[in-house]
Design a protein around this motif. Structure first.
Motif, short mmCIF file in Angstrom:
data_model
loop_
_atom_site.label_atom_id
_atom_site.label_comp_id
_atom_site.label_asym_id
_atom_site.label_seq_id
_atom_site.Cartn_x
_atom_site.Cartn_y
_atom_site.Cartn_z
N MET A 33 0.83 -1.21 0.00
CA MET A 33 0.00 0.00 0.00
C MET A 33 0.86 1.25 0.00
SD MET A 33 -3.06 -0.68 2.74
CE MET A 33 -4.28 -1.98 2.54
N THR A 34 0.35 2.32 -0.60
CA THR A 34 1.04 3.60 -0.53
C THR A 34 0.96 4.15 0.89
OG1 THR A 34 -0.93 4.89 -1.05
CG2 THR A 34 0.41 4.10 -2.92
N ASP A 80 -2.58 5.19 1.64
CA ASP A 80 -3.47 4.06 1.89
C ASP A 80 -3.19 3.42 3.25
OD1 ASP A 80 -4.79 4.40 -0.50
OD2 ASP A 80 -3.57 2.94 -1.60
N ASN A 81 -1.93 3.41 3.66
CA ASN A 81 -1.60 2.89 4.99
C ASN A 81 -2.29 3.71 6.07
OD1 ASN A 81 0.59 0.67 5.73
ND2 ASN A 81 1.16 1.49 3.71
N ALA A 84 -4.91 5.60 5.70
CA ALA A 84 -6.36 5.50 5.53
C ALA A 84 -6.93 4.18 6.05
CB ALA A 84 -6.73 5.68 4.06
N ALA A 85 -6.07 3.19 6.26
CA ALA A 85 -6.55 1.85 6.62
C ALA A 85 -7.36 1.85 7.91
CB ALA A 85 -5.36 0.89 6.75
N SER A 130 -11.47 3.62 7.55
CA SER A 130 -12.24 3.20 6.37
C SER A 130 -13.72 3.50 6.49
CB SER A 130 -12.03 1.70 6.13
OG SER A 130 -12.41 0.96 7.29
N ASN A 164 -15.33 8.98 1.49
CA ASN A 164 -14.08 9.13 0.74
C ASN A 164 -13.46 10.52 0.89
OD1 ASN A 164 -14.18 6.53 -0.17
ND2 ASN A 164 -15.12 7.04 -2.15
N ARG A 172 -9.91 11.26 2.73
CA ARG A 172 -8.76 11.85 2.03
C ARG A 172 -8.26 13.10 2.76
NH1 ARG A 172 -11.74 10.46 -2.68
NH2 ARG A 172 -12.55 12.60 -2.82
N HIS A 219 2.00 9.31 -2.03
CA HIS A 219 1.90 8.29 -3.08
C HIS A 219 3.10 7.34 -3.10
CE1 HIS A 219 -1.66 10.26 -4.55
NE2 HIS A 219 -1.02 11.38 -4.78
#
Length: 358
Positions: free
Chosen positions: A95-96, A99-100, A102-103, A106, A110, A114, A131
């Motif tokens: 994961m970027t 994304d890490n 954001a885990a 969840s 959205n 973000r 990224h």
């Protein structure tokens, strides 16, 4: 005020081994605390019990007034509103960075997710790495991503297990300061487990020293250093040596460096043999002093020298001296004792010898 975290007489067992014994302490909202001790003392087990990964055999754990652990209650880790930072970062390699982080959030929409990811990464100085993948980051950057992931859900309590141990000295000191400022600014209550006293003193306000599964002393970092409650704590915290002494009265101890004033151990009367803790910062260089000791070794620490000095009796003490004062091996160094806090323990071995001879 209800403590944010309250540990009451907690015991943790692994099969036939007891890892934590009768642990009790509490933390108020916004406090920073450290559990400090040697390997195998139970500090990580206690942290994992707070997180909900280890059951308690007896006692209770409360978070924000809610019972989360007891022999009959085990609230799942994901329902304790905690953030956790592990020693090995535990990032998802596929994961970027974004994304890490954001885990753990969840459940948010959205757009909100973000925005929170970007805000949190900005707080740890990594907004420009959103990224990137973990393998493209340095060790310090990976640790900050792990911290961002833990903080993004806005936990009531942040738990950190040896978070800086894999980093080099300069980086760990810088990152420790950054993390401290970050949790201060967010008002996050935090507990860090470490075996490194420098990490503990630079990060924590409160300090629990553990040994053999027990919290031997829980106090402010200042009190633990200047007023250790046992020889175990005194030996583990800071550097120092013990001078043999004898109690003269309720406030005086006689040593080969003179009579020292302060508290003496309870029950110690005149003639009682004791050990007096002397740390390097207690032994001050003074060229005009008639009290001297011979330099037997020295270590250059940049701004200071650490001198090992030998007294007439052969006892060795330590003195931290500004590096502008460079003295030769074998030289007699003038010293003065500045003991603002006299730390004295009963000399149990000497007492036993006296009783045997009586």
């Amino acid at each position: 005020m209800t403590p944010l975290l309250e540990i009451k007489n907690v015991r943790c067992d692994y099969q036939d081994t007891t890892a934590v014994v009768d642990a009790s302490f509490s933390l108020n909202q916004g406090a920073r605390a450290c559990l400090l001790g040697p390997s195998g003392c139970g500090k990580t087990t206690l942290l994992r019990a707070i997180a909900g990964f280890v059951p308690v055999s007896s006692g209770e754990i409360y978070i924000d007034g809610q019972l989360v652990s007891s022999p009959d209650v085990m609230v799942a880790p994901e329902h304790r509103q905690l953030g956790m930072v592990f020693q090995d970062h535990a990032l998802f390699p596929h994961m970027t960075v974004g994304d890490n982080v954001a885990a753990g959030i969840s459940s948010l929409a959205n757009k909100a997710r973000r925005a929170l990811v970007m805000t949190t990464l900005d707080r740890v100085g990594l907004a420009g790495k959103i990224h990137h993948y973990p393998h493209e980051l340095s060790g310090g950057q990976q640790q900050r991503v792990a911290l961002a992931r833990a903080l993004a859900p806005r936990p009531k309590l942040l738990l950190m297990d040896e978070p800086f141990s894999s980093l080099d000295v300069e980086l760990r000191e810088r990152l420790s300061l950054q993390v401290r400022e970050l949790v201060e600014n967010t008002g996050t209550t935090c507990i860090m487990v470490t075996h490194d006293q420098k990490d503990a003193f630079s990060f924590g306000q409160e300090l629990g020293v553990m040994g053999e599964g027990k919290i031997v002393q829980w106090d402010s970092t200042y009190e633990v250093y200047h007023e250790p409650n046992s020889m175990f704590v005194a030996d583990f915290i800071g550097q120092g040596v013990y001078l043999d002494g004898k109690v003269i009265d309720d406030h005086t101890v006689k040593t080969e460096l003179g009579e020292l004033k302060g508290k003496v151990p309870l029950g110690c009367r005149s003639g009682c043999p004791v050990k007096v803790l002397v740390r390097p910062d207690d032994v001050v260089h003074d060229d005009e002093s008639t009290l001297t000791a011979r330099i037997v070794s020295r270590e250059f620490h940049g701004s200071n020298y650490m001198y090992t000095l030998e007294l007439e009796s052969g006892t060795k003490i330590l003195s931290m001296v500004h590096s502008h004062h460079r003295h030769a091996m074998g030289e007699q160094l003038g010293i003065e004792l500045e003991l603002d806090h006299l730390v004295v323990f009963k000399d149990l071995d000497a007492q036993a010898r006296m009783q045997a001879q009586a």
